[in-house]
Design an enzyme around this catalytic site. Sequence first.
Site, PDB file in Angstrom:
ATOM      1  N   ASN A   1      -4.717   4.673  -0.416  1.00  0.00           N
ATOM      2  CA  ASN A   1      -5.141   3.400  -1.003  1.00  0.00           C
ATOM      3  C   ASN A   1      -6.640   3.193  -1.037  1.00  0.00           C
ATOM      4  O   ASN A   1      -7.100   2.205  -1.612  1.00  0.00           O
ATOM      5  CB  ASN A   1      -4.476   2.190  -0.343  1.00  0.00           C
ATOM      6  CG  ASN A   1      -2.975   2.261  -0.401  1.00  0.00           C
ATOM      7  OD1 ASN A   1      -2.305   2.157   0.624  1.00  0.00           O
ATOM      8  ND2 ASN A   1      -2.423   2.471  -1.581  1.00  0.00           N
TER       9      ASN A   1
ATOM     10  N   ARG B   1      -6.662   4.618   8.094  1.00  0.00           N
ATOM     11  CA  ARG B   1      -5.423   5.267   7.648  1.00  0.00           C
ATOM     12  C   ARG B   1      -5.721   6.441   6.722  1.00  0.00           C
ATOM     13  O   ARG B   1      -5.079   7.492   6.812  1.00  0.00           O
ATOM     14  CB  ARG B   1      -4.511   4.239   6.978  1.00  0.00           C
ATOM     15  CG  ARG B   1      -3.222   4.830   6.428  1.00  0.00           C
ATOM     16  CD  ARG B   1      -2.160   3.760   6.205  1.00  0.00           C
ATOM     17  NE  ARG B   1      -2.595   2.689   5.333  1.00  0.00           N
ATOM     18  CZ  ARG B   1      -2.532   2.716   4.004  1.00  0.00           C
ATOM     19  NH1 ARG B   1      -2.040   3.779   3.387  1.00  0.00           N
ATOM     20  NH2 ARG B   1      -2.932   1.688   3.286  1.00  0.00           N
TER      21      ARG B   1
ATOM     22  N   GLY C   1       0.841  -1.184   0.000  1.00  0.00           N
ATOM     23  CA  GLY C   1       0.000   0.000   0.000  1.00  0.00           C
ATOM     24  C   GLY C   1       0.872   1.228   0.000  1.00  0.00           C
ATOM     25  O   GLY C   1       2.067   1.148  -0.241  1.00  0.00           O
ATOM     26  N   SER C   2       0.281   2.378   0.274  1.00  0.00           N
ATOM     27  CA  SER C   2       1.063   3.607   0.258  1.00  0.00           C
ATOM     28  C   SER C   2       0.249   4.755   0.830  1.00  0.00           C
ATOM     29  O   SER C   2      -0.980   4.719   0.844  1.00  0.00           O
ATOM     30  CB  SER C   2       1.480   3.995  -1.173  1.00  0.00           C
ATOM     31  OG  SER C   2       2.073   2.939  -1.863  1.00  0.00           O
ATOM     32  N   ASN C   3       0.964   5.799   1.256  1.00  0.00           N
ATOM     33  CA  ASN C   3       0.381   7.111   1.496  1.00  0.00           C
ATOM     34  C   ASN C   3       1.091   8.110   0.600  1.00  0.00           C
ATOM     35  O   ASN C   3       2.270   7.926   0.267  1.00  0.00           O
ATOM     36  CB  ASN C   3       0.611   7.594   2.934  1.00  0.00           C
ATOM     37  CG  ASN C   3       0.048   6.665   3.977  1.00  0.00           C
ATOM     38  OD1 ASN C   3      -1.098   6.241   3.898  1.00  0.00           O
ATOM     39  ND2 ASN C   3       0.857   6.352   4.975  1.00  0.00           N
TER      40      ASN C   3
END
Length: 828
Positions: A525, A554, A248-250
């Site tokens: 995400n 998140r 995943g990622s931010n």
Amino acid sequence: MLGTGFRRARWAALAALAFALAPAASPATAEAAGPAQVAAKAKGKRLVATITRTKYGVPHIRGRNWMSVAFGYGYAFAEDNICTMAETYVTVNGRRSRWFGPEGSWVFAGNGTVNNNLASDFYFQSIKEQGIVEELLERKPPHGPNRIVRQGVRGYVKGYNAYLRRTGVDNIPDERCRGKPWVRPIREIDAYRRFFQLGILGSSGAAIEGIANAEPLLDLGLAQRRQERALEKLRSGEADGFFPIESGSNAYAIGSDATRGRWKGLVLANPHFPWDGSERFYQVHLTIPGKGDVAGGALYGVPLVLIGHTRNLAWSHTVASAWRFTPYELTINPLNPHQYLYNGKFVDMQAIKVTVPVRAADGTVEERSRTLYRTHHGPVFTSLLGLDLFPWTPLKAFALGDVNERNFRYLNHFVRVNMAQSVPEFDRINRRIQGIPWVNSIAADSAGRAYYSMDGAIPNVPDAKATGCAGALGLVLFPLTGIPVLDGSRSACEWGNDERAVAPGLMPPERIPRLIRRDFTHNGNDSHWLTNPAEPLEGFDRIVGDERTERSLRTRIGLIMAQERIAGTDGLPGKGFTLRNLAEVALGNRQYLGELWRDDLVALCGTNPSLVAAGACKALAEWDLRNNLDSKGAILFQRFAERLLGSLTYLPSGTSAGYYLLGNALWTNQFSTGDPIHTPNGMNKLNPLISQALSGAVADLQAAGIPLDGAPREWQHDQRAGKSIPIHGGEGDLGLFNAISSVWDPQAGYSEVPHGTSFIASIGFKRKGCPVKALTFVTYGQSENPSSRHATDYTRAFSRKRWNAVPFCKREVRRQALTTKRVTGPRR
């Protein structure tokens, strides 16, 4: 064989590599001391690259063209990670069974699938037999690699091979592959096979065994039971995070209305990728004087920056919600399981017979063969991510339509982006190439524009087609997951062609979400919907992503932190973002579920005398609601939350819909589209699962000998190169922006980090001096070689939150240089 320990979750990764055997200088020359010059006697034009290493082993590579800098990249990268990549080349060539045996397995780290060696070999050999990669190389740009990509691949291969030849397999510093026969010079086609593998990471790459092992199942009852069990796992949450990317990622893009001081535009890049294996980031700086200057993270072996910045543009990527494939439901000829109905006629499947070498138990090598089957829609398959959703019976089968199976446009995309200088230019590249295989794009520029887009390769399946062409499985799967399952017997159900798209079957840019603002854009995400809450993106097809639905914890904390920082209400000085406070926000380690629940949980705890006596209530009450190294009580809350979420299930509702989520009873206030950032909220203290999870967490910590007020410094570590390093952060599902997926060990607490925050960068454009500055980490280090000092030095820095102010302008690089060497090799 190299090992990678992994736990299943959700997304990740892109990469590339290449090769051609390159004669080289003598070992004596290559091993010259000090700022060594590695050179061969010149004969005609030669490739020349200068490799300057700064803190943590980051290479800054200069050359006169793309081939030269890629040559330097290949050499530097091989110095740090040749064992990991050598094994990967074995994989994409379908030779794992030859060297590691047919019963072993490997983890496709970007999507978390565990693949049997023999099945994997059959799959990749079938790609070779079909000539898919070779066909892509014959295409003209933008569909085939452009001139710069081809030059870069050629240079990379020569650099990789130059290092290998000058070092010698028997002298490789990393003992994991020293002297191994499977470490060999690579060819350019090997690099492109690796490109292919990474392109399908979020689609066919999650169905390797399902394709390789597909065969008719005559027992209809058994097929139906397997499919129903798979659907049950989806409904119940047992197949949590059903999505073909584990990582995943931010990412934030901060525009000029949300910055202050000397900063004009900022980007926070925070991909959550594997900490082991070949889907890791490698930090690099590539410079061609007067032509290109780009720095950031490249997935292993890619001589291009995939997340990073030029002098005036910074960008990042996050795993996108859009599905990059569609299953096609086939009507099978009951008299011939290898024929399927199409437009009223039965047509033959394509039989692809593959043979691979296999190491027998006695060490000899034998051959094994299998036949794989393909339709014009794509390969026949039976499972995805280990779920047997797609049985092949005498009546039905399924083929996988994969938008990325023939997509090398993404290589051209990144070449162009590595030279881009503004958000409008970045947007034009996205629209015109449509190559990005499975991620969103977030960007900001020196003019203070903030950008978001999901542009890339997405099947053109509008909602009307997804429902109108759905069979029995599609009517269940599309509402549940957003995956269209299309009728493979009708040409009307093929992906739509739109002249505005760059290729047939692609969704055109006009139907893909994008946003340009002056305050901020963000993605964590979830889908495109709340990229910026002030301007929701709505009206897009379900295959792209869901809208007006609950966001993850998140995502919610990411939006809250942006809003609070702009307003100056987060406890940090002033209003708005700077380079430093953007980095501070990213690693602040706020635990959003704790912020929502801690006080209610303490009150509930107080009603249980045994928990009070054990000290659990006091530990939670005194916890600082963060997952910093010295956040006492964080381990207890994290273990409680993991136990609770692991106990959630769907229960029969007695309705035609079948199931409802018991987890809804966790909240006193349910999700509302009127306040999507802050709902749901309120802990339902009457739910017995909550008190059970807390009691279980207390028992877990006591059994492991962990104090109930234990902190991550003592009880959340990663084992790297034989060293145990404390790691801050925590599970993203609990609302940790700094998502660290750690493995619980009943004897030792959280003892391993399989994936999470990986390459992380706070990047900003200044009004004076060197125009761009970046603070960075590669959390797992630049090298997987356990004997390298760069296997752990960056990890220790991350543990201490000591950001690396990596140099970019020429004078800065010279001033901070630790070693410099010049490498050369023949052009041909």
